[in-house]
Design a protein around this motif. Structure first.
Motif, PDB file in Angstrom:
ATOM      1  N   GLY A 186       8.857   1.359   3.855  1.00  0.00           N
ATOM      2  CA  GLY A 186       9.820   2.290   3.280  1.00  0.00           C
ATOM      3  C   GLY A 186       9.234   3.678   3.232  1.00  0.00           C
ATOM      4  N   ARG A 187      10.056   4.692   3.485  1.00  0.00           N
ATOM      5  CA  ARG A 187       9.565   6.072   3.514  1.00  0.00           C
ATOM      6  C   ARG A 187      10.538   6.979   2.788  1.00  0.00           C
ATOM      7  NH1 ARG A 187       8.777   4.720   9.151  1.00  0.00           N
ATOM      8  NH2 ARG A 187       6.569   4.460   9.646  1.00  0.00           N
ATOM      9  N   THR A 188       9.989   8.011   2.173  1.00  0.00           N
ATOM     10  CA  THR A 188      10.793   9.093   1.643  1.00  0.00           C
ATOM     11  C   THR A 188       9.917  10.340   1.626  1.00  0.00           C
ATOM     12  OG1 THR A 188      12.289   9.750  -0.144  1.00  0.00           O
ATOM     13  CG2 THR A 188      10.202   8.766  -0.807  1.00  0.00           C
ATOM     14  N   THR A 189      10.530  11.478   1.450  1.00  0.00           N
ATOM     15  CA  THR A 189       9.789  12.732   1.485  1.00  0.00           C
ATOM     16  C   THR A 189       9.671  13.337   0.097  1.00  0.00           C
ATOM     17  OG1 THR A 189      11.808  13.987   1.978  1.00  0.00           O
ATOM     18  CG2 THR A 189      10.459  13.261   3.849  1.00  0.00           C
TER      19      THR A 189
ATOM     20  N   TYR B 225       5.706  16.427   2.456  1.00  0.00           N
ATOM     21  CA  TYR B 225       4.879  15.244   2.670  1.00  0.00           C
ATOM     22  C   TYR B 225       5.765  13.997   2.758  1.00  0.00           C
ATOM     23  CZ  TYR B 225       0.804  18.099   1.511  1.00  0.00           C
ATOM     24  OH  TYR B 225      -0.169  19.064   1.514  1.00  0.00           O
ATOM     25  N   MET B 226       5.234  12.979   3.411  1.00  0.00           N
ATOM     26  CA  MET B 226       5.919  11.701   3.527  1.00  0.00           C
ATOM     27  C   MET B 226       5.207  10.681   2.651  1.00  0.00           C
ATOM     28  SD  MET B 226       8.220   9.708   4.950  1.00  0.00           S
ATOM     29  CE  MET B 226       8.771  10.673   6.353  1.00  0.00           C
TER      30      MET B 226
ATOM     31  N   THR C   4       0.835  -1.192   0.000  1.00  0.00           N
ATOM     32  CA  THR C   4       0.000   0.000   0.000  1.00  0.00           C
ATOM     33  C   THR C   4       0.871   1.243   0.000  1.00  0.00           C
ATOM     34  OG1 THR C   4      -1.709  -1.169   1.250  1.00  0.00           O
ATOM     35  CG2 THR C   4      -1.844   1.228   1.217  1.00  0.00           C
ATOM     36  N   LEU C   5       0.483   2.204  -0.802  1.00  0.00           N
ATOM     37  CA  LEU C   5       1.204   3.471  -0.879  1.00  0.00           C
ATOM     38  C   LEU C   5       0.362   4.531  -0.177  1.00  0.00           C
ATOM     39  CD1 LEU C   5       3.877   4.262  -2.284  1.00  0.00           C
ATOM     40  CD2 LEU C   5       2.492   5.196  -4.138  1.00  0.00           C
ATOM     41  N   VAL C   6       0.964   5.234   0.802  1.00  0.00           N
ATOM     42  CA  VAL C   6       0.257   6.242   1.582  1.00  0.00           C
ATOM     43  C   VAL C   6       1.034   7.551   1.513  1.00  0.00           C
ATOM     44  CG1 VAL C   6      -0.680   6.873   3.838  1.00  0.00           C
ATOM     45  CG2 VAL C   6      -0.609   4.467   3.153  1.00  0.00           C
ATOM     46  N   LEU C   7       0.328   8.639   1.266  1.00  0.00           N
ATOM     47  CA  LEU C   7       0.926   9.971   1.305  1.00  0.00           C
ATOM     48  C   LEU C   7       0.420  10.655   2.561  1.00  0.00           C
ATOM     49  CD1 LEU C   7       2.688  11.997  -0.325  1.00  0.00           C
ATOM     50  CD2 LEU C   7       0.563  12.896  -1.282  1.00  0.00           C
ATOM     51  N   ARG C   8       1.349  11.088   3.426  1.00  0.00           N
ATOM     52  CA  ARG C   8       0.990  11.713   4.702  1.00  0.00           C
ATOM     53  C   ARG C   8       1.487  13.149   4.749  1.00  0.00           C
ATOM     54  NH1 ARG C   8      -0.731   7.896   8.355  1.00  0.00           N
ATOM     55  NH2 ARG C   8      -0.146   5.729   7.929  1.00  0.00           N
ATOM     56  N   ASP C   9       0.715  14.017   5.434  1.00  0.00           N
ATOM     57  CA  ASP C   9       1.165  15.378   5.641  1.00  0.00           C
ATOM     58  C   ASP C   9       2.114  15.444   6.824  1.00  0.00           C
ATOM     59  OD1 ASP C   9      -0.407  15.336   7.931  1.00  0.00           O
ATOM     60  OD2 ASP C   9      -1.991  16.601   7.110  1.00  0.00           O
TER      61      ASP C   9
END
Length: 352
Positions: free
Chosen positions: A345-348, A334-335, A300-305
């Motif tokens: 995995g995370r990136t900005t 955003y993350m 799942t791909l999530v975009l977070r503020d």
């Protein structure tokens, strides 16, 4: 001291998210070393809070490293102990431990070699006073009344108002005093994600209103000076002693952040099939972004503020290129988070 997470599960007809309770046993003890990293609080949304929320602060940059070491009251300078090691004459100012404090200078008045003194009991966590060399003279200065930093038990929805004061007089030179009102509320609970750790936390907001009183004997003049409002935002986890995240706001501006950082807790080996690095472009972006995984992983791909709130979510397959429309989102950082089960995995990405 290693952290112990305390999660209280409440079950009715269905399982609900867990809240924690903070009490006396979660405060520091003698000889604890409370390590932290400090950084600018730029971009931290201190207004985002509530019940069962997730604060994603994983983008905080671990910069300056520091540590507070607690020491027994008896090991601090003897002349500092007049109030803080005397439970018979001054029981309200009895301290459990001391912590090296910050030097202070105003006019012809200086405090150096400062130790702050604290106590925790079943009704709260207190700052009871400090010891210092006042213009070079060893002195103990009690708070009367004392400052209650937290009331116990500390739970979501709890509130408290604590008034405290201290004064120091240097004969023939000056008098300095400070009155303080601390208004505390537990305004949130949930999960806090830091760069190297994740905790279940309570969020505590303390608003400090301080007024200084100064009288300079040499000139026979005195004045009262209100300080800018200070707000302390603290995220507390069970068994950690020091807040795992603390943001200080002065006159409405979030200035500094201190947070727990232990890179040894980071999982460095994961299932090879689940390992997935994110490729994001363009970055910065203003209308759309494209995301690709390096390997054949789904999830799942999530975009977070910046406050950790999910503003977009969708599944992603293998190494397929995924287009995300971000034209409706506000400018900011955003993350992007890829959740592949046992690996995240995370990136900005910056939207301008």
């Amino acid at each position: 001291m290693r952290h112990t997470l305390l999660a209280l599960s409440i079950t009715f007809a269905a399982s609900l998210p867990a809240q924690i309770t903070i009490g006396e046993d979660d405060m520091p003890a003698v000889n604890d070393t409370l390590r932290y990293r400090s950084t600018l609080a730029t971009g931290v949304d201190v207004d985002f809070t509530g019940a069962g929320v997730t604060w994603d602060m994983s983008t905080l940059l671990p910069q300056l490293e520091g540590a507070d070491t607690t020491v027994s009251v008896g090991s601090t300078p003897f002349l500092y102990q007049f109030y803080f090691n005397n439970p018979f004459l001054y029981p309200q100012n009895r301290a459990d431990y001391g912590v090296k404090g910050v030097d202070f200078n105003v006019q012809a008045f200086s405090l150096s070699a400062v130790y702050d003194y604290f106590r925790a009991d079943d009704v709260g966590f207190f700052n009871v006073g400090f010891g210092a060399n006042v213009n070079g003279l060893p002195t103990s200065v009690r708070r009367a009344p004392i400052d209650r930093i937290y009331p116990f038990p500390l739970q979501f929805g709890a509130s408290d108002v604590s008034t405290s004061a201290f004064n120091v007089s240097v004969p023939t030179v000056l008098y300095f005093g400070q009155d303080q009102v601390r208004t505390t509320e537990v305004d949130g609970w949930g999960t806090l994600i830091l760069p190297a750790d994740t905790f279940e936390v309570l969020r505590v907001k303390s608003t400090l209103q301080r007024t200084d009183t100064i009288f300079v004997e040499q000139f026979g003049i005195g004045f009262r000076l209100p300080e800018p409002e200070t707000i302390e935002y603290k995220w507390l986890a069970a068994g950690m002693g020091k807040p795992v995240l603390e943001v200080t706001s002065i006159a409405g501006v979030a200035a500094t952040a201190e947070f727990y950082y232990d890179p040894e807790d980071v999982i460095t080996e994961v299932n090879t099939a689940a390992r997935a690095e994110l490729q994001v472009y363009p970055n910065p972006a203003n209308a759309e972004i494209f995301v690709r995984l390096d390997t054949h992983a789904t999830g799942t791909l999530v975009l977070r503020d910046i406050a950790g709130r999910a503003v977009l979510e969708r599944p992603i397959r293998s190494s397929a290129l995924q287009r995300l429309d971000v034209s409706a989102l506000a400018q900011g950082t955003y993350m992007i988070e890829h959740n592949a089960g046992d690996h995240i995995g995370r990136t900005t990405v910056i939207i301008d």
